[in-house]
Scaffold this motif. Structure first.
Motif, PDB file in Angstrom:
ATOM      1  N   UNK A  85       0.809  -1.220   0.000  1.00  0.00           N
ATOM      2  CA  UNK A  85       0.000   0.000   0.000  1.00  0.00           C
ATOM      3  C   UNK A  85       0.842   1.269   0.000  1.00  0.00           C
ATOM      4  N   UNK A  86       2.055   1.192  -0.444  1.00  0.00           N
ATOM      5  CA  UNK A  86       2.880   2.382  -0.507  1.00  0.00           C
ATOM      6  C   UNK A  86       3.943   2.371   0.571  1.00  0.00           C
ATOM      7  N   UNK A  87       5.116   2.726   0.197  1.00  0.00           N
ATOM      8  CA  UNK A  87       6.230   2.815   1.135  1.00  0.00           C
ATOM      9  C   UNK A  87       7.223   3.803   0.553  1.00  0.00           C
ATOM     10  N   UNK A  88       8.251   4.131   1.300  1.00  0.00           N
ATOM     11  CA  UNK A  88       9.257   5.076   0.808  1.00  0.00           C
ATOM     12  C   UNK A  88      10.242   5.364   1.922  1.00  0.00           C
ATOM     13  N   UNK A  89      11.355   5.965   1.541  1.00  0.00           N
ATOM     14  CA  UNK A  89      12.330   6.468   2.503  1.00  0.00           C
ATOM     15  C   UNK A  89      12.653   7.913   2.159  1.00  0.00           C
TER      16      UNK A  89
ATOM     17  N   UNK B 260       0.761   1.802  10.652  1.00  0.00           N
ATOM     18  CA  UNK B 260       1.973   2.388  10.093  1.00  0.00           C
ATOM     19  C   UNK B 260       2.649   1.369   9.191  1.00  0.00           C
ATOM     20  N   UNK B 261       3.413   1.859   8.252  1.00  0.00           N
ATOM     21  CA  UNK B 261       3.980   0.979   7.230  1.00  0.00           C
ATOM     22  C   UNK B 261       5.286   0.340   7.602  1.00  0.00           C
ATOM     23  N   UNK B 262       5.920   0.777   8.698  1.00  0.00           N
ATOM     24  CA  UNK B 262       7.241   0.225   9.018  1.00  0.00           C
ATOM     25  C   UNK B 262       7.510   0.299  10.514  1.00  0.00           C
ATOM     26  N   UNK B 263       8.025  -0.793  11.041  1.00  0.00           N
ATOM     27  CA  UNK B 263       8.579  -0.794  12.396  1.00  0.00           C
ATOM     28  C   UNK B 263      10.013  -1.304  12.394  1.00  0.00           C
ATOM     29  N   UNK B 264      10.529  -1.665  11.206  1.00  0.00           N
ATOM     30  CA  UNK B 264      11.818  -2.342  11.116  1.00  0.00           C
ATOM     31  C   UNK B 264      12.897  -1.490  10.449  1.00  0.00           C
ATOM     32  N   UNK B 265      12.600  -0.954   9.266  1.00  0.00           N
ATOM     33  CA  UNK B 265      13.622  -0.191   8.550  1.00  0.00           C
ATOM     34  C   UNK B 265      14.095   1.005   9.367  1.00  0.00           C
ATOM     35  N   UNK B 266      13.175   1.590  10.132  1.00  0.00           N
ATOM     36  CA  UNK B 266      13.532   2.772  10.900  1.00  0.00           C
ATOM     37  C   UNK B 266      14.616   2.464  11.928  1.00  0.00           C
ATOM     38  N   UNK B 267      14.670   1.218  12.418  1.00  0.00           N
ATOM     39  CA  UNK B 267      15.718   0.851  13.386  1.00  0.00           C
ATOM     40  C   UNK B 267      17.104   0.923  12.741  1.00  0.00           C
ATOM     41  N   UNK B 268      17.196   0.407  11.546  1.00  0.00           N
ATOM     42  CA  UNK B 268      18.474   0.446  10.825  1.00  0.00           C
ATOM     43  C   UNK B 268      18.827   1.882  10.442  1.00  0.00           C
ATOM     44  N   UNK B 269      17.813   2.656  10.046  1.00  0.00           N
ATOM     45  CA  UNK B 269      18.059   4.047   9.674  1.00  0.00           C
ATOM     46  C   UNK B 269      18.612   4.844  10.859  1.00  0.00           C
ATOM     47  N   UNK B 270      18.021   4.672  12.031  1.00  0.00           N
ATOM     48  CA  UNK B 270      18.519   5.369  13.210  1.00  0.00           C
ATOM     49  C   UNK B 270      19.983   5.035  13.464  1.00  0.00           C
ATOM     50  N   UNK B 271      20.331   3.766  13.325  1.00  0.00           N
ATOM     51  CA  UNK B 271      21.710   3.345  13.566  1.00  0.00           C
ATOM     52  C   UNK B 271      22.670   4.011  12.575  1.00  0.00           C
ATOM     53  N   UNK B 272      22.306   3.992  11.305  1.00  0.00           N
ATOM     54  CA  UNK B 272      23.202   4.555  10.290  1.00  0.00           C
ATOM     55  C   UNK B 272      23.325   6.067  10.420  1.00  0.00           C
TER      56      UNK B 272
ATOM     57  N   UNK C  25      10.349  20.899  12.428  1.00  0.00           N
ATOM     58  CA  UNK C  25      11.165  21.899  11.741  1.00  0.00           C
ATOM     59  C   UNK C  25      12.455  22.130  12.532  1.00  0.00           C
ATOM     60  N   UNK C  26      13.577  22.095  11.826  1.00  0.00           N
ATOM     61  CA  UNK C  26      14.889  22.379  12.410  1.00  0.00           C
ATOM     62  C   UNK C  26      15.103  21.652  13.732  1.00  0.00           C
ATOM     63  N   UNK C  27      15.064  20.319  13.752  1.00  0.00           N
ATOM     64  CA  UNK C  27      15.245  19.585  15.004  1.00  0.00           C
ATOM     65  C   UNK C  27      16.635  19.827  15.588  1.00  0.00           C
ATOM     66  N   UNK C  28      16.696  19.768  16.900  1.00  0.00           N
ATOM     67  CA  UNK C  28      17.945  20.072  17.601  1.00  0.00           C
ATOM     68  C   UNK C  28      19.070  19.133  17.187  1.00  0.00           C
ATOM     69  N   UNK C  29      18.731  17.862  16.926  1.00  0.00           N
ATOM     70  CA  UNK C  29      19.768  16.903  16.560  1.00  0.00           C
ATOM     71  C   UNK C  29      20.275  17.040  15.132  1.00  0.00           C
ATOM     72  N   UNK C  30      19.591  17.831  14.310  1.00  0.00           N
ATOM     73  CA  UNK C  30      20.069  18.078  12.958  1.00  0.00           C
ATOM     74  C   UNK C  30      19.774  16.990  11.952  1.00  0.00           C
ATOM     75  N   UNK C  31      19.013  15.957  12.352  1.00  0.00           N
ATOM     76  CA  UNK C  31      18.659  14.874  11.438  1.00  0.00           C
ATOM     77  C   UNK C  31      17.175  14.548  11.580  1.00  0.00           C
ATOM     78  N   UNK C  32      16.530  14.278  10.469  1.00  0.00           N
ATOM     79  CA  UNK C  32      15.160  13.778  10.513  1.00  0.00           C
ATOM     80  C   UNK C  32      14.898  12.930   9.282  1.00  0.00           C
ATOM     81  N   UNK C  33      13.841  12.123   9.372  1.00  0.00           N
ATOM     82  CA  UNK C  33      13.512  11.270   8.230  1.00  0.00           C
ATOM     83  C   UNK C  33      12.294  10.430   8.511  1.00  0.00           C
ATOM     84  N   UNK C  34      11.926   9.658   7.509  1.00  0.00           N
ATOM     85  CA  UNK C  34      10.756   8.804   7.635  1.00  0.00           C
ATOM     86  C   UNK C  34      10.929   7.588   6.742  1.00  0.00           C
ATOM     87  N   UNK C  35      10.606   6.424   7.291  1.00  0.00           N
ATOM     88  CA  UNK C  35      10.612   5.174   6.526  1.00  0.00           C
ATOM     89  C   UNK C  35       9.213   4.548   6.551  1.00  0.00           C
ATOM     90  N   UNK C  36       8.190   5.413   6.620  1.00  0.00           N
ATOM     91  CA  UNK C  36       6.786   5.019   6.815  1.00  0.00           C
ATOM     92  C   UNK C  36       6.529   4.548   8.237  1.00  0.00           C
TER      93      UNK C  36
END
Length: 820
Positions: free
Chosen positions: A258-262, A527-539, A500-511
């Protein structure tokens, strides 16, 4: 005898000659529709010369003296390269596929007619702002100019497919583009199926077990980094499973697709070059050609470059000199299913909070190739259109004397989404981009924005206003006659999540889950993802600063967090247990498989055997866990649900009960289920693929299936039009390759990133892009699949907004000049 032989040779020669001539004629006719990119055309629809510069990947750079002429050029190149794709999508939105394909597509046409998408698109033309109406009209004129050129110059009907199907092509209209936007929305919402599935499961499972198999996404949400039977007692479980969603050419995708993206962004303080970074890769079903088309437009506000969809006059993901934007599916709950009660004395009436009311009706006719016309009576309630019981098994949860209808934001006749998209291309700052998103209705998306100084993420799309006392909170089909369940208009734009302009300087979405707010401000329970976001946070957090290359590395990452999390749990009682078994025994094969997995880092690399062993094991395990409890409903789960398996093996709220087979006398443990399902998986691998475990290749099964939607099903032709590639990744990797989940090979890669883009605003002209096939939809064009191999290898092409660079690398220049 020699005379007979001579006659046979002559006959064979004649047959070969005619075959050769036939092939030559077919090739000639088909090749006539290949566009020449070095041509001069005159047209009365442009006010000044338009220059279209093609680079060696056939990406058009459109230079015009005004915006209308630029959009005219975009329509012209879309029609040149993707005419069949555009016409097929328009016919889908109109509910007119059966005019070409016969009775096979009648269910799809019927459903699209009931939703009335095309009429709603026609009404929505009137509510667009003036610049958008002008852009739509100019774009349509560009498409029609190419149609006129086909007719005037006998250019092979415009595409080879038109030799096999109707050659009649109606002129393009502004409503066609708006209908295609609505069509895309149908592919991005899982909520209808999710509500029906939850209702069906609630009829056979307890509340705890329902929470296991349909778990809520855990946590408070990540963006920036530092019961049904009671509602309808007469409903009964049904084994009926009529699937319009799986019908040929249907735009209705199962919830697994049903749709996904990074998308992710870095602020200047987290960028090595001191400016912002943005990466985006939207995920849709693979086709040949890809749904995406790369293009650059020179507008009065400056150049815009990125990914477009043929038929829609907008750069939907890309950048200008000032702003970059990327999109991901938001999973906002923008749809509710209602069960409408019929009047027992008059089935043409349904109950409302104020008594019975007559359905709003209209008549329609589906014209069927080689078959009789099919008349339809379309019915609408105050909540929305009445849908057939076959759609997503609505009939299985609709009691006798009731029908199902839906409320859905995409069904608005005042849809200003296109005006929002056109405004976004003109935005110069993050705040401008956020403001442009207010008029976006559907599909709901997460819009990631960067300008030279700031990064932001804003959910765009209409948020339905629901009452706090809604009976099912939008999670289950609810009684449509109760006022408390009905929508109360649209919530204000401020309700849409914003970072907007988060203090940590990084933001994103993996659904993934963005926020955790109480109903009715919750945005979504699904929600479309509970797994990819874990790897994204690490990287993202593993580096103090990022570069364009580190963003590319993350975009192409194939390590599965799910594999790393599940294998230690599932195999806890199996690792290195027991003595060495004799060769050829089941125990020996199991030990070899476990040894491979124990030394594996979770990378879903196409050249490795471990991803296949892991994927087959988890698939067999889930089926073993749910088959006895769910029966026929188990077929709804043809993709592994990592949270479900984790709950079972951690015994959350007694979830380990799933391991015991109800029908058997012994009490099976979860270790038993793990061992038996591994044996099942290894047996399946042996029967279907044989060979030594160590020599298996994940990529042999995980092939990207970029197939032509029509000709790809025709024997022999499929060899020429389908693009199959060995690929890495999997269901839960950042370089996502969603598997089919069904058929002889359930691991085919059918859904993923058809577009990738990475932009570094410290050096914007170093931005890179790629799509998964090629720019052309013509199978005889060298640009049909020339970008596909780059995409498979994780490579990109540069796309600059510098006019001199574009012209210096020109592989063809087309001029559109006004008539004198």
């Amino acid at each position: 005898m020699s005379r007979l032989f001579r006659w046979l040779m002559r006959l064979l020669g004649t047959v070969l000659l005619f075959a050769g001539l036939s092939v030559a004629v077919i090739y000639y006719l088909a090749s006539r529709s290949l566009p020449d990119y070095n041509m001069n055309y005159t047209t009365r629809d442009v006010s000044a010369p338009v220059e279209i510069v093609r680079n060696n990947a056939s990406v058009p750079h459109i230079f015009a003296e005004n915006d209308a002429d630029a959009f005219f050029g975009l329509g012209f190149v879309h029609a040149q390269d993707r005419l069949w794709q555009m016409i097929l999508m328009r016919r889908t939105a109109q509910g007119r596929l059966s005019e070409l394909f016969g009775e096979r597509t009648v269910p799809v046409d019927e459903l699209l007619r009931r939703l009335d998408l095309y009429n709603l698109a026609q009404q929505s033309v009137l509510v667009q702002d003036a610049p958008t109406r002008k852009a739509l009209e100019a774009y349509s004129a560009g498409v029609n100019a190419w149609l006129a050129r086909i007719n005037n110059d006998a250019l092979g009907r415009g595409a080879p497919e038109f030799f096999l199907f109707s050659k009649e092509i109606a002129p393009w209209q502004p409503a066609d583009s708006l209908a295609l936007v609505k069509l895309m929305a149908l592919q991005l919402s899982p909520h209808l199926e999710e509500e029906v599935l939850r209702a069906r499961l609630s009829l056979v499972l307890s509340e705890d077990r329902l929470r296991d198999i349909l778990p809520d996404a855990p946590g408070t949400g990540v963006a920036a980094l530092p019961d049904y039977a009671a509602l309808f007692p007469t409903a009964v479980p049904s084994n009926e499973s009529l699937r319009i969603a799986e019908n040929w050419l249907s735009p209705f995708k199962r919830r697994a697709f049903a749709g996904a993206s990074n998308a992710w962004a870095a602020a200047p303080e987290r960028s090595a070059a001191g400016s912002t970074l943005l990466a985006n890769d939207p995920h849709l079903g693979f086709t040949a050609p890809a749904i995406w088309y790369l293009a650059r437009l020179e507008l009065s506000d400056g150049g815009v470059i990125g990914g477009t969809i043929p038929g829609i006059p907008s750069v939907l993901t890309g950048r200008s000199d000032y702003l970059g934007w990327g999109v991901t599916a938001s999973y906002l709950d923008d749809l509710d299913v209602f069960v409408e009660k019929l009047n027992p004395k008059n089935p043409e009436e349904y109950e409302t909070p104020h008594g019975f009311k007559v359905f709003q009706t209209s008549q329609s006719v589906i014209r069927v190739k080689d078959g009789p016309d099919i008349p339809l009576t379309l019915r609408w309630t105050e909540n929305g259109p009445v849908l057939p019981p076959s759609h997503y098994d609505l009939g299985s949860i609709t009691p006798p004397g009731h029908v199902a209808s839906i409320s859905w934001t995409v069904l608005s006749p005042n849809d200003t989404t296109m005006s929002s998209a056109i405004s976004l291309m003109r935005a110069k700052t993050v705040s401008d981009g956020i403001a442009a998103g207010e008029r976006f209705i559907a599909p709901s998306l997460n819009l990631t924005l960067v300008d030279g100084d700031t990064i932001a993420l804003k959910t765009i799309g209409a948020v339905p206003s629901r009452a706090a006392r809604h009976q099912s909170k939008g999670r289950l089909p609810s009684p449509g006659w109760r006022a408390v369940n009905r929508w109360q208009g649209r919530a204000g734009y401020r309700v849409n999540p914003e970072f907007v302009a988060p203090e940590g300087g990084l933001l994103g979405n993996t659904n993934n889950k963005l926020i955790d707010r109480p109903f009715p401000f919750h945005i979504s329970y699904v929600w479309g993802d509970t797994q990819r976001v874990q790897r994204w946070q690490h990287l993202m957090q593993n580096r103090e600063v990022h570069t364009r290359d580190s963003f590319i590395e993350a975009q192409l990452d194939t390590v599965s967090f799910s594999a790393r999390a599940l294998l230690p749990l599932v195999a806890a009682d199996l690792w290195f247990t027991g003595e060495a078994a004799a060769d050829g025994t089941t125990e020996r094969v199991r030990q070899r498989a476990l040894t491979l997995l124990a030394e594996w880092n979770g990378e879903m690399n196409e050249h490795l055997p471990e991803p296949l062993i892991y994927a087959a094991w988890m698939r067999a395990l889930q089926d073993r866990l749910i088959r006895d409890e769910l029966g026929p409903l188990a077929q709804e789960y043809n993709h592994v649900e990592p949270l479900f398996i984790e709950r079972v093996y951690r015994d959350v709220d007694g979830a380990s009960k799933w391991c015991d087979v109800i029908q058997s006398a012994p009490i099976e443990t979860c270790a038993d289920a793990a061992r038996q399902s591994l044996d099942d998986a290894l047996l399946w691998i042996e029967e279907n693929h044989g060979g030594t475990l160590e020599y298996l290749r994940w990529g042999d099964l995980h092939q990207a299936t970029q197939d032509h939607e029509v000709l790809g099903q025709v024997p022999l032709l499929s060899w020429f039009v389908n693009i199959r590639q060995s690929t890495s990744g999997g269901d839960n990797t950042l370089m996502r390759g969603r598997t089919s989940g069904s058929g002889r090979n359930p691991f085919l890669n059918v859904h993923g990133a058809g577009f990738r883009g990475v932009y570094d605003f410290a050096d914007p002209d170093s931005s890179v892009f790629v799509i998964s096939t090629g720019q052309s939809g013509h199978p005889l064009s060298r640009h049909y699949d020339d970008l596909g191999e780059l995409w498979r290898r994780g490579e990109y092409i540069p796309m600059s907004l510098d006019p001199d660079l574009a012209r210096a690398a020109a592989a063809g220049i087309t001029w559109l000049r006004p008539e004198r």
